[in-house]
Motif scaffolding. Sequence first.
Motif, PDB file in Angstrom:
ATOM      1  N   ASN A 224       0.806  -1.224   0.000  1.00 32.07           N
ATOM      2  CA  ASN A 224       0.000   0.000   0.000  1.00 32.07           C
ATOM      3  C   ASN A 224       0.837   1.271   0.000  1.00 32.07           C
ATOM      4  N   ILE A 225       1.898   1.269  -0.796  1.00 30.94           N
ATOM      5  CA  ILE A 225       2.697   2.474  -0.989  1.00 30.94           C
ATOM      6  C   ILE A 225       2.040   3.260  -2.117  1.00 30.94           C
ATOM      7  N   GLY A 226       1.404   4.363  -1.790  1.00 37.12           N
ATOM      8  CA  GLY A 226       0.686   5.064  -2.848  1.00 37.12           C
ATOM      9  C   GLY A 226       0.207   6.439  -2.451  1.00 37.12           C
ATOM     10  N   THR A 227      -0.661   6.968  -3.277  1.00 38.62           N
ATOM     11  CA  THR A 227      -1.189   8.304  -3.074  1.00 38.62           C
ATOM     12  C   THR A 227      -2.091   8.344  -1.845  1.00 38.62           C
ATOM     13  N   VAL A 270       3.038   4.742   8.569  1.00 42.11           N
ATOM     14  CA  VAL A 270       2.321   6.018   8.532  1.00 42.11           C
ATOM     15  C   VAL A 270       2.649   6.782   9.813  1.00 42.11           C
ATOM     16  N   PRO A 271       2.437   8.094   9.824  1.00 40.27           N
ATOM     17  CA  PRO A 271       2.834   8.883  10.990  1.00 40.27           C
ATOM     18  C   PRO A 271       2.075   8.480  12.260  1.00 40.27           C
ATOM     19  N   PRO A 288       1.933  15.506  11.724  1.00 36.68           N
ATOM     20  CA  PRO A 288       1.491  14.318  11.002  1.00 36.68           C
ATOM     21  C   PRO A 288       1.109  14.550   9.545  1.00 36.68           C
ATOM     22  N   ASP A 289       0.782  15.793   9.157  1.00 38.59           N
ATOM     23  CA  ASP A 289       0.333  16.063   7.789  1.00 38.59           C
ATOM     24  C   ASP A 289       1.536  16.319   6.891  1.00 38.59           C
ATOM     25  N   ARG A 290       2.145  15.227   6.410  1.00 44.96           N
ATOM     26  CA  ARG A 290       3.340  15.347   5.572  1.00 44.96           C
ATOM     27  C   ARG A 290       3.163  14.543   4.298  1.00 44.96           C
ATOM     28  N   ILE A 296       6.357   7.616   5.382  1.00 43.51           N
ATOM     29  CA  ILE A 296       6.877   6.248   5.420  1.00 43.51           C
ATOM     30  C   ILE A 296       8.209   6.186   6.168  1.00 43.51           C
ATOM     31  N   PHE A 297       9.179   7.013   5.741  1.00 46.87           N
ATOM     32  CA  PHE A 297      10.499   6.955   6.364  1.00 46.87           C
ATOM     33  C   PHE A 297      10.475   7.514   7.789  1.00 46.87           C
TER      34      PHE A 297
END
Length: 398
Positions: A224-227, A270-271, A288-290, A296-297
């Motif tokens: 689930n790496i995505g938009t 996720v954050p 958290p809004d990044r 992810i990192f």
Amino acid sequence: MKNGRNIFLCFFLLVLMDWNTVCAQSVEKITIDGSRASNILTSVPFLLITPQARSGGMGNAGVAVEADANAPSLNMASMAYLKDGSYGFSVTYSPWLKNLTQGMSLSYLSGYYRIDERNTIAASLRYFSIGDVKFIDNNQQDLGIFNPNEFAADLSYARSFGPDFSLGGSLRFIYSNLYSAQFNSEGQSGTGKAVAVDVSGLYKKDGYFLGGPVIWSAGLNISNIGTKISYNIGDNPYFLPANLKIGTAATLVGEESKLIIALDLNKLLVPTQPVYDADGNIVNGSYPDRSVPSGIFGSFADAPGGLREELQEVGISTGLEFSFKERFAVRAGYNYQNPNKGNNNYLTLGAGLKYNVLSIDFSYLAGSINSNPLANTLRFGLQFSFDKRRATKYSKVN
């Protein structure tokens, strides 16, 4: 409708977390009392539900276990070692959260084709139905009864790079229809759409253990790496439930039996929500809004409680499968989450039968040490596996 959206997201988080700790929070901001319980928020958490009955009977472990038709949901790379010329499909159905509501269910359809000795392709569809829901706006006006639903469609590919190592990946389209495109005084609420990918790998090696043959394997799946996903109503978009799953398995092979011991570790990428003061300012933790890459990192080092809290975010799944003559299998497993990060702990049981090309699997969430909304969850699965070379050889003989 804004309050209705918060209720929906809180409800869906039950899939991942304990009832009491989740619903004590706000979706817009984490509580300001300093609580660190279950404070990782994502959209479409149905993507984290293990849809297959086999792994469901093993405590949801299976990222390093040999593949079957359901493998794209756990580790597509493992499908690179299916039999040459084989193909098949599977269907799985599970009533979901039936202790809390009626009509909610998860359905999963998957099919694969082994092109040659190195390459395998697959496709799958995951459908999550919420059941009938009565909608009410902020003015307590009845908007009617609707059936919110979500689905994800995947195209997957796996390739082996020798007898020991393979890689796989999936391209996923996600559709979330929670509001049935209803109009209200705040504007139009719509559907959410997103695109994501999975990246997976598998390493396996033959060896010996206690005087008998064993296959050691290690797997990895980043999913689930995505938009981000937005519902087109003016609010900030939400993170997809990007997830890291790593695991290992030992397959002890006997003359007529086989024992698989599996262990998986899971972490959401996720954050972690920070701690706010009464004015809504962050007093501990990270914003958290990044962006998605930053989320992810940064998820490995953003917990307000430091390394200790980061380790609490790692869930553990472990399971066993004993099979006899590849015809009958019994399974058991255990899933663990830290009490401060979901407290979702339970025992699972399962069984499988195989006759010719047909396999039947089921799993049962037997119990938990807390009041778990997932208690008594069942999964049912059917698989059909075919061998093109065997079928061609049989037709020539006859």
